[in-house]
Design a protein around this motif. Structure first.
Motif, short mmCIF file in Angstrom:
data_model
loop_
_atom_site.label_atom_id
_atom_site.label_comp_id
_atom_site.label_asym_id
_atom_site.label_seq_id
_atom_site.Cartn_x
_atom_site.Cartn_y
_atom_site.Cartn_z
N ASN A 234 0.83 -1.20 0.00
CA ASN A 234 0.00 0.00 0.00
C ASN A 234 0.87 1.25 0.00
O ASN A 234 1.98 1.26 0.54
CB ASN A 234 -0.92 0.02 1.22
CG ASN A 234 -2.00 -1.04 1.14
OD1 ASN A 234 -2.26 -1.59 0.07
ND2 ASN A 234 -2.65 -1.32 2.24
N TYR A 236 0.49 5.74 0.53
CA TYR A 236 -0.35 6.65 1.32
C TYR A 236 -0.09 8.08 0.88
O TYR A 236 1.05 8.46 0.60
CB TYR A 236 -0.02 6.48 2.81
CG TYR A 236 -0.04 5.04 3.27
CD1 TYR A 236 -1.19 4.46 3.77
CD2 TYR A 236 1.10 4.24 3.15
CE1 TYR A 236 -1.21 3.14 4.17
CE2 TYR A 236 1.10 2.91 3.54
CZ TYR A 236 -0.06 2.37 4.06
OH TYR A 236 -0.07 1.05 4.43
N ASN A 239 -3.40 15.14 1.11
CA ASN A 239 -3.77 16.24 0.21
C ASN A 239 -3.90 17.52 1.04
O ASN A 239 -4.89 17.69 1.75
CB ASN A 239 -5.08 15.92 -0.49
CG ASN A 239 -5.49 17.02 -1.47
OD1 ASN A 239 -4.72 17.96 -1.70
ND2 ASN A 239 -6.66 16.90 -2.04
N ARG A 248 -15.73 14.11 8.58
CA ARG A 248 -14.74 13.51 7.68
C ARG A 248 -13.34 13.95 8.11
O ARG A 248 -12.70 14.75 7.46
CB ARG A 248 -15.04 13.89 6.24
CG ARG A 248 -16.42 13.48 5.75
CD ARG A 248 -16.67 13.86 4.30
NE ARG A 248 -15.83 13.11 3.39
CZ ARG A 248 -14.95 13.66 2.58
NH1 ARG A 248 -14.76 14.97 2.58
NH2 ARG A 248 -14.22 12.92 1.77
N TYR A 253 -6.62 12.37 3.65
CA TYR A 253 -5.75 11.20 3.55
C TYR A 253 -6.36 10.15 2.62
O TYR A 253 -7.57 9.98 2.56
CB TYR A 253 -5.52 10.58 4.93
CG TYR A 253 -4.88 11.53 5.92
CD1 TYR A 253 -3.50 11.64 6.00
CD2 TYR A 253 -5.67 12.33 6.75
CE1 TYR A 253 -2.91 12.53 6.89
CE2 TYR A 253 -5.09 13.22 7.63
CZ TYR A 253 -3.71 13.32 7.70
OH TYR A 253 -3.12 14.19 8.58
N SER A 254 -5.50 9.45 1.90
CA SER A 254 -5.95 8.37 1.01
C SER A 254 -4.91 7.26 0.99
O SER A 254 -3.73 7.48 1.30
CB SER A 254 -6.19 8.90 -0.41
OG SER A 254 -5.00 9.45 -0.95
N GLU A 255 -5.37 6.08 0.61
CA GLU A 255 -4.53 4.88 0.59
C GLU A 255 -4.82 4.10 -0.68
O GLU A 255 -5.97 4.04 -1.13
CB GLU A 255 -4.82 4.04 1.82
CG GLU A 255 -4.04 2.75 1.93
CD GLU A 255 -4.40 1.96 3.18
OE1 GLU A 255 -3.88 0.84 3.34
OE2 GLU A 255 -5.22 2.46 3.98
N SER A 256 -3.81 3.52 -1.27
CA SER A 256 -3.99 2.78 -2.51
C SER A 256 -3.06 1.57 -2.52
O SER A 256 -2.00 1.58 -1.90
CB SER A 256 -3.71 3.68 -3.72
OG SER A 256 -3.91 2.98 -4.93
#
Length: 464
Positions: A234, A236, A239, A248, A253-256
């Motif tokens: 993963n 991370y 933004n 929220r 934050y985002s994860e891929s």
């Protein structure tokens, strides 16, 4: 934080970082004063002064017995639970048939939730006293996205291992210095740790690249220079432009999930019968094509274009025809490789794994008998501007004929003398086939004329 900053790990820091009772201060002060008086000849000359503006109250926890039993997996008698809580010095405020309300002593800084109390109860009750059932209750008929994801990971892992790759697993924590002046991965987009163990483990990784390069460098420095590695992991992102709200909190934050591949050194060692073959970007591109084929993704759905990532000396962007980005591939920049003490060429690919899984699970596998007819091949030698890519040529050919076209391949490229300035020559092979009947010359000629017309109009191609 102070102990880590100064590198001083003492018995005091060990205890304070795990939490101490703030309401114990007066007792400790009195004990310290008495010890100074007894052991060092000191004199107590005044009363204690305690400045304590915000008094820390004991935590209030309500524990339901049915919650405890469901979490433990066994029904523990309420009397036993109450007895254990009393032995743990919990202040029981109210005990009913369904729950117990309590105040947790302030020295138990780690107990603030019902699940923490359950852990304490189970610790005293005994983990070995919870029997393991000999039956399993589960629904085996339904498959979630995670089930399909894991099945495809195993499938691709087996394929890559069969092709000579070794799987690696690196730490998700990495150094922020890797992202200073790194094109495409700005340092202010890193997810930073509030209390990092060291500067080398201060942020979450934005790309799998550097963990793999550390593994390559470690092996190359130990005389293992011919390497093929892959990793599922993963990444991370943070933004800075996104604003978090009460509803929220994690909006910025985002994860891929990613699949990364590294190749360096010799693809095949040399011997008396053949020369050593160095791993090239074309070898890696073939590996990626095999991954797409194993996932059931049609090559006609994939678009390759000149890379825009600053990671590569020369690279490609991989996307679907609709514009969905799938990853990047190319020859790694010498500057980045040199920063990791790697002096040989490294080719690298990073794919968006979840995007590939979503493409794969939408495919329905169907079977059809082998064609009873023979394919027909036609070659074209095209004179094109140097700015025209093979991807544009292939897209134009596929748009010209969808039903009979089976394949388009490039088998020769020429640039040099006897060609006009700014021109190059592509030789392509076009395969046509009708699964039901043999193609007639008129059909073949009509398709080829349409292909040539579209290549001329859209790309300015000339037949040689």
């Amino acid at each position: 934080k102070t102990a880590r900053r100064h590198g001083l790990n003492t018995d005091s820091s060990f205890r304070f970082e795990r939490g101490v009772d703030p309401n114990n201060t007066l007792y400790v002060l009195r004990l310290a004063a008495l010890m100074v008086k007894e052991l060092a000849g000191g004199e107590i000359c005044g009363p204690l002064t305690d400045v304590y503006p915000s008094v820390i109250e004991p935590s209030r926890v309500d524990l339901r017995f049915d919650y405890l039993n469901s979490l433990v997996g066994k029904e523990i008698p309420a009397e036993t639970v109450v007895s254990i809580l009393k032995s743990l010095e919990m202040n029981l405020l109210e005990v009913t048939d369904k729950e117990v309300k309590m105040e947790v002593p302030t020295y138990r800084v780690d107990v603030t939730r019902p699940c923490d109390v359950v852990e304490d109860v189970l610790r005293i009750y005994g983990y070995n006293n919870v029997e393991i059932s000999d039956s399993v209750r589960s629904a085996l008929s339904s498959q979630t996205f995670e089930d399909r994801d894991n099945a495809l990971r195993n499938l691709i892992s087996e394929q890559l291992c069969a092709e000579g790759f070794n799987e690696i697993l690196n730490n998700s924590l990495t150094a922020e210095s890797y992202y200073n002046e790194l094109p495409g991965y700005p340092a202010d987009h890193c997810v930073k740790l509030l209390n990092p163990l060291s500067n080398d483990l201060s942020v979450m990784r934005q790309t799998l690249l550097f963990g793999g390069l550390e593994s390559l460098s470690h092996n190359i420095n130990r005389k293992m220079a011919d390497l093929r590695m892959f990793e599922f992991g993963n990444v991370y992102f943070f933004n800075p432009a996104a604003e978090s709200t009460a509803d929220r909190v994690l909006a910025p934050y985002s994860e891929s999930s990613r699949l990364a591949l590294w190749m360096t050194g010799a693809l095949r060692p040399g011997n008396w019968a053949r020369k050593e073959e160095e791993a090239t970007v074309y070898d890696l591109k073939a590996v990626v094509a095999n991954i797409f084929a194993r996932l059931g993704i049609n090559p006609a759905e994939i678009r390759l274009s000149a890379g825009t990532s600053g990671l590569y000396a020369a690279g490609l962007d991989i996307a679907t025809r609709s514009g969905k980005v799938l990853g990047t591939l190319g020859i790694l920049s010498k500057k980045i490789a040199a920063s990791m003490d790697i002096k040989q060429q490294v080719v690298y690919c990073e794919l968006d794994w979840h995007a590939l899984v979503n493409l794969s699970i939408r495919k329905k596998v169907s079977y059809s008998p082998l064609a009873r007819t023979m394919p027909v091949k036609r070659d074209l030698a095209l004179l094109l501007d140097k700015s025209v890519s093979m991807e544009q040529v292939e897209a134009t050919v596929r748009e010209s004929e969808r039903r009979l076209l089976k394949d388009v391949s490039l088998f020769d490229v020429y640039e040099g003398k006897n060609l006009p300035e700014g021109k190059k020559s592509y030789a392509i092979a076009i395969t046509l086939q009708d699964d039901e009947k043999t193609l007639q010359d008129k059909q073949i000629e009509a398709v080829m004329n349409k292909v040539i017309t579209n290549l001329t109009k859209k790309l300015g191609a000339e037949l040689r």
